[in-house]
Design an enzyme around this catalytic site. Structure first.
Site, PDB file in Angstrom:
ATOM      1  N   LYS A   1       0.816  -1.218   0.000  1.00 46.35           N
ATOM      2  CA  LYS A   1       0.000   0.000   0.000  1.00 46.35           C
ATOM      3  C   LYS A   1       0.852   1.272   0.000  1.00 46.35           C
ATOM      4  CE  LYS A   1      -3.790  -2.228   2.534  1.00 46.35           C
ATOM      5  NZ  LYS A   1      -4.645  -2.742   1.481  1.00 46.35           N
TER       6      LYS A   1
ATOM      7  N   GLU B   1      -2.695   6.292   8.709  1.00 46.40           N
ATOM      8  CA  GLU B   1      -3.520   6.996   7.739  1.00 46.40           C
ATOM      9  C   GLU B   1      -4.616   7.731   8.499  1.00 46.40           C
ATOM     10  OE1 GLU B   1      -3.981   4.877   3.610  1.00 46.40           O
ATOM     11  OE2 GLU B   1      -5.906   4.765   4.620  1.00 46.40           O
TER      12      GLU B   1
ATOM     13  N   HIS C   1     -14.277  -4.831   7.805  1.00 45.46           N
ATOM     14  CA  HIS C   1     -13.623  -4.177   6.659  1.00 45.46           C
ATOM     15  C   HIS C   1     -13.641  -5.042   5.413  1.00 45.46           C
ATOM     16  CE1 HIS C   1     -12.320  -1.146   9.419  1.00 45.46           C
ATOM     17  NE2 HIS C   1     -11.562  -1.982  10.094  1.00 45.46           N
TER      18      HIS C   1
ATOM     19  N   ARG D   1      -6.151  -8.127  -9.845  1.00 46.04           N
ATOM     20  CA  ARG D   1      -6.742  -9.444 -10.128  1.00 46.04           C
ATOM     21  C   ARG D   1      -8.223  -9.268 -10.417  1.00 46.04           C
ATOM     22  NH1 ARG D   1      -9.743  -9.681  -5.347  1.00 46.04           N
ATOM     23  NH2 ARG D   1      -8.665  -8.707  -3.599  1.00 46.04           N
TER      24      ARG D   1
HETATM   25  P1  ADP Z   1     -12.415  -8.320  -3.049  1.00 42.45           P
HETATM   26  O1  ADP Z   1     -11.853  -6.940  -2.972  1.00 42.45           O
HETATM   27  O2  ADP Z   1     -12.274  -9.016  -4.344  1.00 42.45           O
HETATM   28  O3  ADP Z   1     -13.766  -8.357  -2.486  1.00 42.45           O
HETATM   29  P2  ADP Z   1     -11.518  -9.551  -0.653  1.00 42.45           P
HETATM   30  O4  ADP Z   1     -10.797  -8.530   0.154  1.00 42.45           O
HETATM   31  O5  ADP Z   1     -12.859  -9.967  -0.218  1.00 42.45           O
HETATM   32  O6  ADP Z   1     -11.466  -9.096  -2.151  1.00 42.45           O
HETATM   33  O7  ADP Z   1     -10.596 -10.799  -0.808  1.00 42.45           O
HETATM   34  C1  ADP Z   1     -10.831 -11.796  -1.760  1.00 42.45           C
HETATM   35  C2  ADP Z   1     -10.252 -13.069  -1.274  1.00 42.45           C
HETATM   36  O8  ADP Z   1      -8.863 -12.948  -1.100  1.00 42.45           O
HETATM   37  C3  ADP Z   1     -10.774 -13.503   0.072  1.00 42.45           C
HETATM   38  O9  ADP Z   1     -10.760 -14.910   0.042  1.00 42.45           O
HETATM   39  C4  ADP Z   1      -9.746 -12.935   1.041  1.00 42.45           C
HETATM   40  O10 ADP Z   1      -9.748 -13.641   2.248  1.00 42.45           O
HETATM   41  C5  ADP Z   1      -8.499 -13.148   0.241  1.00 42.45           C
HETATM   42  N1  ADP Z   1      -7.416 -12.196   0.497  1.00 42.45           N
HETATM   43  C6  ADP Z   1      -7.203 -11.050  -0.156  1.00 42.45           C
HETATM   44  N2  ADP Z   1      -6.060 -10.463   0.237  1.00 42.45           N
HETATM   45  C7  ADP Z   1      -5.544 -11.256   1.181  1.00 42.45           C
HETATM   46  C8  ADP Z   1      -4.358 -11.222   1.976  1.00 42.45           C
HETATM   47  N3  ADP Z   1      -3.440 -10.262   1.854  1.00 42.45           N
HETATM   48  N4  ADP Z   1      -4.153 -12.201   2.861  1.00 42.45           N
HETATM   49  C9  ADP Z   1      -5.039 -13.198   2.964  1.00 42.45           C
HETATM   50  N5  ADP Z   1      -6.150 -13.308   2.225  1.00 42.45           N
HETATM   51  C10 ADP Z   1      -6.408 -12.362   1.348  1.00 42.45           C
HETATM   52  P1  ADP Z   2      -7.705  -4.337   2.184  1.00 37.21           P
HETATM   53  O1  ADP Z   2      -6.412  -4.450   1.454  1.00 37.21           O
HETATM   54  O2  ADP Z   2      -7.736  -5.147   3.411  1.00 37.21           O
HETATM   55  O3  ADP Z   2      -8.873  -4.527   1.272  1.00 37.21           O
HETATM   56  P2  ADP Z   2      -8.309  -1.475   2.111  1.00 37.21           P
HETATM   57  O4  ADP Z   2      -7.278  -0.414   2.249  1.00 37.21           O
HETATM   58  O5  ADP Z   2      -8.856  -1.724   0.761  1.00 37.21           O
HETATM   59  O6  ADP Z   2      -7.741  -2.813   2.716  1.00 37.21           O
HETATM   60  O7  ADP Z   2      -9.501  -1.133   3.118  1.00 37.21           O
HETATM   61  C1  ADP Z   2     -10.569  -2.011   3.365  1.00 37.21           C
HETATM   62  C2  ADP Z   2     -11.698  -1.266   4.067  1.00 37.21           C
HETATM   63  O8  ADP Z   2     -11.243  -0.689   5.306  1.00 37.21           O
HETATM   64  C3  ADP Z   2     -12.252  -0.088   3.300  1.00 37.21           C
HETATM   65  O9  ADP Z   2     -13.240  -0.478   2.382  1.00 37.21           O
HETATM   66  C4  ADP Z   2     -12.813   0.773   4.409  1.00 37.21           C
HETATM   67  O10 ADP Z   2     -14.054   0.301   4.854  1.00 37.21           O
HETATM   68  C5  ADP Z   2     -11.807   0.579   5.516  1.00 37.21           C
HETATM   69  N1  ADP Z   2     -10.743   1.628   5.468  1.00 37.21           N
HETATM   70  C6  ADP Z   2      -9.512   1.509   4.926  1.00 37.21           C
HETATM   71  N2  ADP Z   2      -8.802   2.652   5.057  1.00 37.21           N
HETATM   72  C7  ADP Z   2      -9.601   3.529   5.700  1.00 37.21           C
HETATM   73  C8  ADP Z   2      -9.458   4.892   6.133  1.00 37.21           C
HETATM   74  N3  ADP Z   2      -8.318   5.561   5.965  1.00 37.21           N
HETATM   75  N4  ADP Z   2     -10.512   5.473   6.771  1.00 37.21           N
HETATM   76  C9  ADP Z   2     -11.659   4.805   6.980  1.00 37.21           C
HETATM   77  N5  ADP Z   2     -11.862   3.526   6.599  1.00 37.21           N
HETATM   78  C10 ADP Z   2     -10.847   2.876   5.962  1.00 37.21           C
END
Ligand code: ADP
Ligand code: ADP
Ligand code: MG
Length: 477
Positions: free
Chosen positions: A116, A200, A235, A292
């Site tokens: 990130k 953040e 989240h 992906r």
């Molecule tokens: P999307 O943004 O496609 O909804 P999700 O955050 O729900 O993605 O993740 C999709 C799949 O990948 C889930 O099975 C989630 O548990 C897995 N996943 C994604 N990133 C990671 C990670 N860094 N470590 C473990 N599992 C992950």
């Molecule tokens: P991941 O890689 O686990 O998907 P993201 O950065 O995409 O992580 O964040 C997943 C979720 O966490 C977001 O959809 C939001 O709900 C929450 N989130 C992430 N960053 C922030 C932020 N700076 N402030 C508020 N909510 C956040």
């Protein structure tokens, strides 16, 4: 000119493996499944043209085993699906070195966007608004405290290598930040093999809105509009829709253009998703890019009429995009519910068991992407996603009605599921009116009588249950 792909090994399981196999079938491409010991009789094994055992439950993460299987099966491409090895840059590079095509972007884009902090640094020169945060990994609790005081509480500690909603910690009190940083770093190390964390600004009540993009190997990049993904627990998304009730044409065009610039910043090739948070003033901020196919891609398929897996395969075989930005139009409205084997009344803790009764709905404009049959057990080794229920309506309210009806026709017994939760959301005034944010579950679901009971129970049982579940999972792996 590269030759067309003739045989694809799918390095995944469950609904997404089945989904990819269906497109292979349509395109006349042979499909190769791999399966672990607990997946011997799974639908993806039966649907594929060929299937190979790879052993232990977590063998879906075994790069060498999967590549060797692809070589033995004479597959000329590997599709990683989502999760598992899909965002592993080393895997993409090893696949390419073995002379097999990886259906996804190149190693470099995966690596840059997989972290990130690197991702934010990469997109910054492209005029992309970022959530304010530290530009480097935090080295000391003192540094984190100073930064939090500068930008103001609340802040979020995030793991640079995080994903799947894991590795985030909200800080409301400056006094706890030191101990929270320590804990976050050790958690990040354990979960992602990288202790780097950063701070953040915590955006209050944002909406999660993401843009689907497609980029070919000839320099063409387009976006396929947005997906609204604000209904989340831990989240992580549970309900997604396209288009978003929040966006107007102006904001859609702006965010779409920003997403295309994000893709260009890392020379992206393939299908990808650029995630943004949108605040109460309609300002948007880049969160991360997922390199992906996304779980929720079907809602985009419904409103655009495109098959995203087909697009991925065509891009991988060096074809030019056949669609231009101006050719694309939003057709109707689509909603997806992730049907998880989880208990919403107990903090969405996984509900592992056997599908004693299993009958998905069948109706026009209803799509069920599933990975299980009646009588099967939901294994505890993987994400407990049973299926995705997706509907297409002429308008948003038509889609909401279709979803409510489809939920009522979906019969599952033996495990608790998110179906009832989906029904709750479809009838909730906040969702129906389009006025909701990522706090929906906390504000509206936990804030009901059933929710309050649930929250009391979460404190007592479900944190323990989730911890036990994770431990058991690790042991069985
Ligand atoms: P999307 O943004 O496609 O909804 P999700 O955050 O729900 O993605 O993740 C999709 C799949 O990948 C889930 O099975 C989630 O548990 C897995 N996943 C994604 N990133 C990671 C990670 N860094 N470590 C473990 N599992 C992950
Ligand atoms: P991941 O890689 O686990 O998907 P993201 O950065 O995409 O992580 O964040 C997943 C979720 O966490 C977001 O959809 C939001 O709900 C929450 N989130 C992430 N960053 C922030 C932020 N700076 N402030 C508020 N909510 C956040
Ligand atoms: Mg994300």
């Amino acid at each position: 000119m590269q030759k067309n792909i003739k045989k694809i090994l799918i390095a995944n399981r469950g609904e997404i493996a089945c989904r990819i196999i269906r497109t292979c079938e349509k395109m006349g491409i042979r499909s190769v499944a791999v399966y672990s010991d607990v997946d011997r009789t799974s639908p993806h094994v039966i649907l594929a043209d060929e299937a190979y055992s790879i052993g232990k439950p977590m063998a879906y993460l075994d790069m060498d085993r999967i590549i060797q299987t692809a070589l033995d099966a004479k597959a000329d491409a590997i599709h990683p699906g989502y999760g598992f090895l899909s965002e592993n840059a080393d895997f993409a590079s090893k696949v390419a070195k073995a002379g097999i095509r990886f259906i996804g972007p190149e190693e470099r884009a995966i690596r840059l966007m997989g972290n990130k902090l690197d991702a934010k640094a990469t997109v910054k020169p492209y005029d992309i608004p970022l959530v304010p945060g530290t530009e480097q990994a935090i080295r000391s609790a003192d540094e984190a405290t100073k930064y939090a005081q500068k930008i103001g509480l609340p802040v979020l500690i995030k793991a640079a290598a995080g994903g799947g909603g894991k590795g985030m910690r909200k800080i409301d009190d400056i006094k706890t930040i030191a101990s929270d940083i320590e804990r976050a770093m050790s958690e990040a190390q354990n979960a992602f093999g990288d202790p780097a964390v950063f701070v953040e600004k915590y955006i209050e009540n944002p909406r999660h809105i993401e843009i689907q993009i497609l980029a070919d190997q000839h320099g063409n990049t387009i976006h396929l509009f947005e997906r609204e993904c604000s209904i989340q627990r831990r989240h992580q998304k549970v309900i997604e829709e396209a288009p978003s009730a929040l966006l107007d044409q102006e904001l859609r065009t702006k965010m779409g253009a920003a997403a295309v610039r994000v893709a260009q910043s890392c020379n992206y090739v393939g299908a990808g998703t650029v995630e943004f948070l949108v605040d109460a003033y309609r300002n948007f901020y880049f969160l991360e890019m997922n390199t992906r196919l996304q779980v929720e891609h079907p809602v985009t398929e419904f409103i655009t009429g495109l098959d995203l897996v087909e697009q991925q395969i065509r891009i991988a075989q060096n074809e030019k995009l056949s669609i231009k930005q101006d050719d694309l139009h939003i057709n109707g409205h689509s909603i997806e519910l992730r049907v998880y084997a989880e208990d919403p009344n107990n903090g969405f803790v996984p509900s592992i068991g056997t599908l004693v009764q299993y009958q998905p709905p069948k109706a026009p404009s209803v799509r069920v992407d599933g990975g299980y049959r009646k009588g099967m057990e939901i294994p505890l080794h993987y994400d407990p996603l049973i299926s995705k229920l997706i509907v297409h309506g002429t308008t948003r309210s038509d889609a909401i009605n279709k979803m409510a009806r489809a939920i009522s026709q979906y019969q599952i017994n033996g495990v608790k599921t998110t179906l009832d939760f989906g029904n709750f959301v479809m009838h909730h005034p906040a969702f129906v009116s389009g006025q909701f944010d990522t706090g929906f579950v906390d504000t509206h679901f936990y804030n009901t009588e059933r929710g309050q009971n649930a929250q009391a129970r979460i404190k007592n049982h479900s944190l323990i249950a989730v911890a036990l579940y994770e431990k058991l999972k690790a042991m069985k792996a």
